[in-house]
Design a protein around this motif. Structure first.
Motif, short mmCIF file in Angstrom:
data_model
loop_
_atom_site.label_atom_id
_atom_site.label_comp_id
_atom_site.label_asym_id
_atom_site.label_seq_id
_atom_site.Cartn_x
_atom_site.Cartn_y
_atom_site.Cartn_z
N ALA A 15 30.01 -35.43 -31.62
CA ALA A 15 29.49 -36.67 -32.24
C ALA A 15 30.65 -37.52 -32.73
O ALA A 15 30.71 -38.73 -32.46
N GLU A 16 31.57 -36.91 -33.45
CA GLU A 16 32.68 -37.66 -34.04
C GLU A 16 33.60 -38.29 -33.00
O GLU A 16 34.26 -39.28 -33.29
N SER A 53 24.59 -46.17 -28.62
CA SER A 53 25.61 -45.14 -28.84
C SER A 53 24.98 -43.85 -29.34
O SER A 53 25.32 -42.75 -28.87
N LEU A 54 24.06 -43.95 -30.29
CA LEU A 54 23.36 -42.77 -30.78
C LEU A 54 22.56 -42.11 -29.67
O LEU A 54 22.61 -40.90 -29.48
N GLU A 55 21.84 -42.91 -28.92
CA GLU A 55 21.03 -42.40 -27.82
C GLU A 55 21.90 -41.68 -26.79
O GLU A 55 21.55 -40.58 -26.32
N SER A 56 23.04 -42.23 -26.47
CA SER A 56 23.94 -41.61 -25.51
C SER A 56 24.42 -40.25 -26.01
O SER A 56 24.43 -39.26 -25.27
N TYR A 57 24.81 -40.18 -27.27
CA TYR A 57 25.24 -38.91 -27.84
C TYR A 57 24.10 -37.89 -27.83
O TYR A 57 24.27 -36.75 -27.40
N VAL A 58 22.93 -38.28 -28.32
CA VAL A 58 21.81 -37.34 -28.45
C VAL A 58 21.35 -36.81 -27.10
O VAL A 58 21.09 -35.61 -26.95
N PHE A 59 21.25 -37.69 -26.09
CA PHE A 59 20.62 -37.29 -24.84
C PHE A 59 21.55 -37.16 -23.64
O PHE A 59 21.11 -36.74 -22.58
N THR A 61 24.96 -35.79 -23.94
CA THR A 61 26.04 -34.84 -24.20
C THR A 61 25.41 -33.46 -24.34
O THR A 61 24.18 -33.31 -24.25
N VAL A 62 26.22 -32.46 -24.62
CA VAL A 62 25.71 -31.10 -24.82
C VAL A 62 24.67 -31.05 -25.95
O VAL A 62 23.83 -30.15 -25.99
N HIS A 63 24.67 -32.05 -26.81
CA HIS A 63 23.69 -32.10 -27.89
C HIS A 63 22.26 -31.97 -27.38
O HIS A 63 21.42 -31.35 -28.02
N VAL A 64 21.97 -32.52 -26.22
CA VAL A 64 20.60 -32.50 -25.70
C VAL A 64 20.08 -31.07 -25.50
O VAL A 64 18.90 -30.80 -25.68
N HIS A 65 20.97 -30.14 -25.16
CA HIS A 65 20.54 -28.75 -24.98
C HIS A 65 20.04 -28.16 -26.29
O HIS A 65 19.07 -27.41 -26.31
N PHE A 66 20.67 -28.53 -27.38
CA PHE A 66 20.25 -28.05 -28.69
C PHE A 66 19.03 -28.81 -29.18
O PHE A 66 18.14 -28.24 -29.81
N LEU A 129 13.17 -38.18 -21.00
CA LEU A 129 14.02 -37.33 -21.83
C LEU A 129 13.24 -36.17 -22.46
O LEU A 129 13.80 -35.38 -23.19
N ARG A 130 11.95 -36.10 -22.20
CA ARG A 130 11.08 -35.03 -22.67
C ARG A 130 11.03 -34.94 -24.19
O ARG A 130 11.14 -33.87 -24.76
N CYS A 131 10.89 -36.06 -24.83
CA CYS A 131 10.81 -36.09 -26.30
C CYS A 131 9.36 -35.97 -26.74
O CYS A 131 8.46 -36.41 -26.04
#
Length: 132
Positions: A15-16, A53-59, A61-66, A129-131
């Protein structure tokens, strides 16, 4: 929760380093696990330059797996547990501010004061994105 906790520093570091990241709440342990609002609700509070930018990070990056495994680690909440709002440049939100925005979102629904993913992403992309 072991898998979640073992990867928290890694996901926060991504994220950072992500484009558009501005700030995130962290305690002495370099994450926000020591903070709670509304009784015992876990906190994740961050500021981004824009929703894209938030959407790109959340969905994207590896973040989406979590994100997709969140039901394994957290109880299903019947009330809103996530809220977005616009902040002036240079402003760092407080936990009290975040909780007040969340409570207003719960009580009144989306507005200019508090809103969710649905208000900033179109439905077709959300389904892709399966939200929930």
């Amino acid at each position: 929760m072991a898998e979640f906790m073992e990867n928290l520093d890694r996901v926060n570091a991504i994220a950072e380093r992500s484009p558009g990241f501005v700030w995130r709440l962290k305690g002495d342990n370099s994450n926000a696990t020591e903070f709670r609002i509304g009784g015992d609700m876990a906190v994740n509070l961050s500021v981004w330059e824009d929703v894209a930018s938030l959407e790109s990070y959340v969905f994207k990056t590896v973040h989406v797996h979590f994100y997709r495994k969140r039901d394994a680690w957290f109880d299903l909440m019947e009330k809103p547990h996530f809220v977005l709002w616009w902040v002036p440049e240079g402003h760092l939100p407080t936990l009290d501010e975040a909780y007040a925005r969340l409570m207003r979102f719960e009580a009144e629904g989306p507005s200019d004061h508090a809103f969710g993913w649905k208000e900033v992403m179109d439905e077709q992309r959300m389904r892709a994105l399966r939200c929930a």
